[in-house]
Motif scaffolding. Structure first.
Motif, PDB file in Angstrom:
ATOM      1  N   HIS A 176      12.280 -58.310  13.505  1.00 39.17           N
ATOM      2  CA  HIS A 176      11.496 -57.449  12.605  1.00 39.17           C
ATOM      3  C   HIS A 176      10.662 -56.382  13.319  1.00 39.17           C
ATOM      4  CE1 HIS A 176       9.995 -57.578   8.171  1.00 39.17           C
ATOM      5  NE2 HIS A 176      10.606 -56.454   8.496  1.00 39.17           N
TER       6      HIS A 176
ATOM      7  N   TYR B 123      15.425 -58.666  10.564  1.00 38.05           N
ATOM      8  CA  TYR B 123      14.229 -58.492   9.738  1.00 38.05           C
ATOM      9  C   TYR B 123      14.098 -59.676   8.785  1.00 38.05           C
ATOM     10  CZ  TYR B 123      18.152 -55.687   7.863  1.00 38.05           C
ATOM     11  OH  TYR B 123      19.397 -55.226   7.509  1.00 38.05           O
TER      12      TYR B 123
ATOM     13  N   SER C 103       5.981 -57.056  10.224  1.00 39.71           N
ATOM     14  CA  SER C 103       6.262 -56.299  11.448  1.00 39.71           C
ATOM     15  C   SER C 103       5.008 -56.037  12.254  1.00 39.71           C
ATOM     16  CB  SER C 103       6.954 -54.973  11.104  1.00 39.71           C
ATOM     17  OG  SER C 103       8.224 -55.195  10.540  1.00 39.71           O
TER      18      SER C 103
END
Length: 470
Positions: free
Chosen positions: A129, A151, A75
């Motif tokens: 994400h 994600y 991320s």
């Protein structure tokens, strides 16, 4: 499952009508692989599989030898890529999962938002994400369309170490869930198909396509057409399918006469996940991997090609970073930089072969730990705890990881990366003036963005977006 598959194959992006952009604005395709390592492409020395399309991309443009991500985790790396700012500046750390109640703040300006102001159609395919709640999805962050995962692809009930912790893995189009994945073998194919559809639909005006492959992040899946194609095994098969995907996109551009007016960028979010053994990539002689600030974790392959604009066969040795992509695209397209402070600098002069003064780069990990500073050929690493594979560990080749050991680096270390890319020889005591200079860079970063390792609070940090509690 058959019906779900048909929906996937027949679904189309719904893009608003747009005026045709000026002809001098190039199409931009940004391809971001997941956990693809520095040594995973043929032009970076890959063995056990071939990547002819990516090798040709390098031959047609520029290959970067020292290209970095500022954070060796999913991320944070993606936040930095899309905003041009260190992720710790904008409050994104680690890898967000289904329990996260925050995401990329809508007040931040993404590449997509910046380019929309220049008349670009914008589409995102693949792994996002940066927050799975509706207010953080790509369609709220400047993208006209989205097809992909919210994600990482291992955040599903079949995770080998946390069985049933994660909910079913949703495949999303726009903001609606199309299906919950039980098998990922067609994921790279679907991403490729959706990318080709987007190019077809937007061929008459400038477009920005962000293709963020889920592979070669574990769990590894490959379609039947590439199963068993490499001599290495499943990881090699997956790499060959990613290479095929790049080839399909370039073929489409050529068919539509868009090849000479399209900038293609290919890179990765961080280095290999070494604990997965044969299901991880090749370090290419670098130290450690994903989840560390050694070069094996933060130095990634990077290729950029724009026929007639970037000299073919170029090799760039000067350090650069993903945060430089947004300002580079701003310069190329004439877009205005974001109103909030960013950290990157345009690479356009460098890509055209002009001399550019080096700039310092910082490697952050965990909760805002400044672990290293890089300037030109020098890298200063600060005392911190990092993970490594224990000596004598028997790595596996079945998708199951071994446990990491953790080592505390007790003293600062200095490396000359031009002669020692593997960071094997500490030369700290030999270059006190270099150390002093790098300390000065680090102190400016600590004052600005903070540093958990030295208990410093920064003055330039911003909050992520947060969902409202009900």
């Amino acid at each position: 499952m058959i019906l779900q598959t048909l929906l996937l194959l027949l679904g189309f992006f719904q893009l608003p009508l747009a005026n045709k952009g000026e002809s001098d604005k190039p199409n931009i395709i940004l391809i971001f692989a997941d956990d693809l390592a520095y040594g995973d492409l043929g032009v970076y020395g890959a063995k056990g599989w071939t990547t002819p399309n990516l090798d040709q991309l390098a031959a047609d443009g520029a290959k970067f030898e020292q290209f970095y991500v500022p954070h060796a985790v999913c991320s944070a790396s993606r936040a930095a890529l899309l905003t041009g700012a260190y992720a710790n500046r904008i409050g994104i750390h680690g890898a967000l999962d289904h329990s996260a109640k925050h995401g990329l703040n809508p007040k931040e300006t993404t590449i997509a938002e910046m380019l929309k102001s220049q008349g670009y159609a914008t589409g995102m395919v693949g792994k996002w994400h940066l927050g799975h709640h509706p207010e953080f999805l790509p369609t709220r962050q400047g993208f006209d369309s989205f097809f992909g995962l919210p994600y990482s692809n291992d955040m599903w009930p079949n995770h080998p170490e946390t069985k049933n912790y994660y909910p079913p893995l949703p495949l999303i189009q726009g903001e609606k869930t199309l299906a919950f994945l039980e098998d990922q073998s067609e994921l790279t194919t679907w991403y490729t198909q959706k990318s080709l559809e987007f190019i077809d639909k937007n061929q008459d005006w400038p477009f920005f396509l962000y293709l963020a492959h889920s592979m070669p992040h574990v769990p590894l899946f490959v379609s039947e057409k590439f199963k068993g194609k490499s001599s290495q095994g499943l990881y090699g098969d997956v790499m060959m399918e990613i290479d095929w995907s790049v080839g399909q996109i370039r073929k489409k551009l050529k068919e539509l006469g868009l090849e000479e007016n399209t900038l293609i960028i290919f890179t990765s979010d961080n280095g290999p996940w070494l604990s997965y053994g044969g299901h991880a990539g090749l370090q290419g002689g670098l130290k450690e991997g994903k989840g560390t600030s050694w070069d094996g974790g933060i130095r990634v392959p990077a290729l950029m090609a724009w026929l007639g604009k970037i000299p073919s066969g170029t090799t760039l040795k000067q350090p650069t970073m993903t945060i430089d992509i947004l300002p580079t695209l701003a310069e190329i397209t004439g877009a205005t930089l974001p109103p909030l402070k960013i950290d990157g600098n345009s690479m356009w002069n460098l890509l055209q072969g002009k001399e550019v003064k080096p700039t310092p780069y910082f490697a952050y990990y965990n909760q805002n730990e400044l672990q290293a500073v890089i300037y030109d050929k020098w890298k200063l690493v600060f005392p911190h705890v990092y993970r490594t594979i224990s000596a004598g560990s028997e790595l596996r080749n079945d998708g199951l990881p071994v446990k990491y050991a953790h080592i505390r680096l007790e003293k600062e270390q200095l490396f000359d990366l031009s002669h020692d890319p593997g960071e094997t020889t500490d030369i700290y005591s030999n270059f006190p003036e270099i150390v002093k200079m790098l300390h000065q860079f680090a102190e400016k970063a600590r004052s600005d963005m903070g540093d958990q390792l030295t208990q410093r609070q920064g003055t330039g940090n911003r909050e992520p977006g947060r969902i409202s509690e009900k």
